[in-house]
Design an enzyme around this catalytic site. Structure first.
Site, short mmCIF file in Angstrom:
data_model
loop_
_atom_site.label_atom_id
_atom_site.label_comp_id
_atom_site.label_asym_id
_atom_site.label_seq_id
_atom_site.Cartn_x
_atom_site.Cartn_y
_atom_site.Cartn_z
N PHE A 53 10.56 -30.54 4.36
CA PHE A 53 10.89 -30.15 2.98
C PHE A 53 11.97 -31.02 2.37
O PHE A 53 12.81 -30.56 1.60
CB PHE A 53 11.25 -28.65 2.91
CG PHE A 53 10.03 -27.81 2.66
CD1 PHE A 53 9.03 -27.74 3.61
CD2 PHE A 53 9.84 -27.13 1.47
CE1 PHE A 53 7.87 -27.02 3.39
CE2 PHE A 53 8.69 -26.41 1.23
CZ PHE A 53 7.71 -26.36 2.20
N CYS B 61 3.76 -19.28 -4.88
CA CYS B 61 4.86 -18.56 -4.21
C CYS B 61 6.25 -19.01 -4.63
O CYS B 61 7.04 -18.21 -5.13
CB CYS B 61 4.71 -18.69 -2.71
SG CYS B 61 3.32 -17.76 -2.10
C1 UDX Z 1 5.01 -21.64 0.34
C2 UDX Z 1 5.79 -21.44 1.66
O1 UDX Z 1 5.91 -22.69 2.34
C3 UDX Z 1 5.11 -20.41 2.53
O2 UDX Z 1 5.88 -20.17 3.70
C4 UDX Z 1 4.93 -19.13 1.75
O3 UDX Z 1 4.24 -18.16 2.50
C5 UDX Z 1 4.17 -19.39 0.46
O4 UDX Z 1 4.84 -20.40 -0.29
P1 UDX Z 1 2.81 -22.96 -0.39
O5 UDX Z 1 3.14 -22.51 -1.79
O6 UDX Z 1 1.42 -22.81 0.09
O7 UDX Z 1 3.74 -22.21 0.68
O8 UDX Z 1 3.16 -24.53 -0.30
P2 UDX Z 1 4.35 -25.43 0.26
O9 UDX Z 1 3.79 -26.33 1.28
O10 UDX Z 1 5.54 -24.64 0.63
O11 UDX Z 1 4.67 -26.32 -1.03
C6 UDX Z 1 5.19 -25.72 -2.22
C7 UDX Z 1 5.49 -26.77 -3.27
O12 UDX Z 1 6.61 -27.55 -2.90
C8 UDX Z 1 4.36 -27.76 -3.53
O13 UDX Z 1 4.26 -28.00 -4.91
C9 UDX Z 1 4.80 -29.02 -2.80
O14 UDX Z 1 4.28 -30.20 -3.34
C10 UDX Z 1 6.31 -28.93 -2.97
N1 UDX Z 1 7.06 -29.65 -1.92
C11 UDX Z 1 7.03 -29.22 -0.64
C12 UDX Z 1 7.82 -30.75 -2.27
O15 UDX Z 1 7.87 -31.17 -3.45
N2 UDX Z 1 8.54 -31.38 -1.29
C13 UDX Z 1 8.54 -30.96 0.00
O16 UDX Z 1 9.23 -31.57 0.82
C14 UDX Z 1 7.75 -29.84 0.34
#
Ligand code: UDX
Length: 439
Positions: free
Chosen positions: A252, A263
């Protein structure tokens, strides 16, 4: 064990399918007949890797059923999971009307001991509210327990996450509920997955806190990337060095055009609201949301800047529309935000996405938004390429071909899919996030 899962959305459908895979008999309920029909025929109405295969196999083995008949499903089950939608209201608070409705239905069908478990992300105190509603409306003499078992799965890797969770959180306050839920998760429990047993409101809080922290980590790295852009440092080097500190961890820490999805945006808003309701001003989460909103706009500015300050009449090729790869979900997608803003500013957007094209068309619905089925077709005669979602086919794209098709070799890489040095060597005007080299 006989289980009912109420709600066949992402969380409900995955939960139902995976519990069936564990060997339980699972009935998944949804109001929408079309959805029930699609799942019953082994055709998930949304794209999630691996779901279809598991669904088909469990349907075949008659361990998994989909129905609109909520009463029978509840009466037949020992454990009832609530996985109905909890959408945000305009003020950021959570709409739990579906949860309340289902609680009343459970009460009228309670004919023997059952455990009622919240799987949906619900504000702290909701599971107690469910308990009170059932208590008030049930027949005298039947007993039940409530529990909270928040789900942490990510879209795009939902099946894997369910089967291999980092931890399982169970908020339960009676020995029978704990024993039943432990038994249900036995296959995971046996694999040494950590389990956190706690009280109900703590379990509810954990879910919001985890998602708020993840969102905060993303907003943090996005701000650091913005600083890297100004001082000319490479965010990948900074993030790597940060991530090697075990206390920080490497995940992340990828900068981008902001977090989206069903979420993180919703849960951060709800976290602020939950805190507000108990008289606490959660400043860090508020800042996380503010930074995220600014980041989406910063991505737009980056595109406008590289187009010499004006996108009017310009044709912009956009790769990626889903909020992240491996899903067709466009909820709160930064890519969709960017497409809409560019159109507002007078550009024409030719867009490609391997899965989310159809969803984006119904959301954007503008003559200046042109969806295309081929990732190279969108480039023909376009003024620049913007990469908004890091699908792996973009990583493996033919860079020479991109150059040959674009009017001018300009790439705005909002997910840092390419190496700036290589792109420059190949003659591109290239902008990344926190790693743009000075011209
Ligand atoms: C998230 C949580 O990770 C999960 O534990 C919860 O149950 C639901 O919400 P999700 O929404 O499916 O899961 O996606 P996630 O992989 O967390 O990414 C969320 C957003 O953050 C995306 O738009 C992604 O592109 C962004 N992101 C993620 C970043 O910009 N940088 C990162 O390093 C990680």
């Amino acid at each position: 064990m006989r289980i009912a899962v109420i709600g066949a959305g992402y969380v409900g459908a995955v939960t139902a399918t995976c519990f069936a895979e564990f060997g339980n008999e699972v009935v998944c309920v949804d109001k929408m007949e079309e959805k029930v029909k699609a799942f019953s025929q082994g055709e998930p109405p949304f794209f999630e890797p691996g779901l279809k295969e598991l669904l088909v196999s469990n349907l075949k083995q008659k361990r998994l059923f989909f129905t609109t008949d909520i009463d029978t499903a509840i009466r037949d089950a020992l454990v009832v999971f609530l996985a109905v939608g909890t959408p945000p209201r305009g003020d950021g608070s959570t709409d739990i009307s579906s949860i309340i409705e289902v609680a009343k239905i459970i009460a009228r069908n309670l004919d023997g001991y059952k455990v009622i478990v919240t799987k949906s992300t619900v504000p702290v105190g909701t599971t107690y509210l469910i308990r009170d509603i059932i208590e008030e409306n049930k027949k005298i003499g039947v007993s039940f327990d409530v529990a909270s078992n928040p789900e942490f799965l990510r879209e795009g890797s939902a099946i894997y996450d369910f089967m291999h969770p980092d931890r399982v959180v169970i908020g339960a306050e009676s020995d029978s509920a704990i024993a039943i839920l432990k038994d249900l998760y036995r296959p995971i429990y046996l694999r040494d997955t950590p389990f956190v047993f706690t009280d109900i409101k703590t379990a509810e809080l954990i879910k919001y806190v985890c998602n708020s922290f993840l969102a905060m980590k993303i907003s943090f790295i996005n701000e650091v990337a913005n600083i890297c852009d100004i001082v000319g440092s490479d965010i990948h080097v900074v993030a790597r060095a940060m991530g090697l500190d075990n206390r920080i961890g490497p995940k992340f820490l990828h900068p981008g055009p902001g977090f989206g999805g069903s979420c993180l945006p919703k849960d951060t808003l709800a976290m602020v609201k939950i805190a507000e309701n108990i008289g606490y001003d959660f400043k860090l989460v508020k800042a996380t949301i503010e930074v995220n909103n600014l980041q989406k706009e910063r991505a737009v500015s980056k595109i406008v800047e590289v187009m010499e300050g004006d996108v009017r009449g310009k044709v912009i090729a956009l790769w990626g529309l889903s909020f992240k790869p491996n899903t067709d979900d466009i909820r709160e997608s930064p890519a969709v935000y960017i497409a809409k803003r560019l159109i507002e500013l007078g550009a024409v957007v030719k867009a490609y996405d391997p899965a989310a094209l159809e969803n984006a068309v119904s959301e954007i619905d503008n003559p200046n938004f042109i969806p295309m089925e081929d990732m190279y077709d969108v480039l023909k005669g376009s003024d620049c390429l913007v990469i908004a979602t890091e699908w792996s086919q973009f990583r493996n794209a033919d860079i020479e071909r991109i150059k040959g098709l674009l009017k001018k070799p300009i790439v705005v890489d909002l997910r840092n899919v390419y190496e700036p040095e290589n792109m420059k060597k190949m003659g591109f005007i290239y902008r990344g996030m926190g790693r743009s080299l000075k011209e």
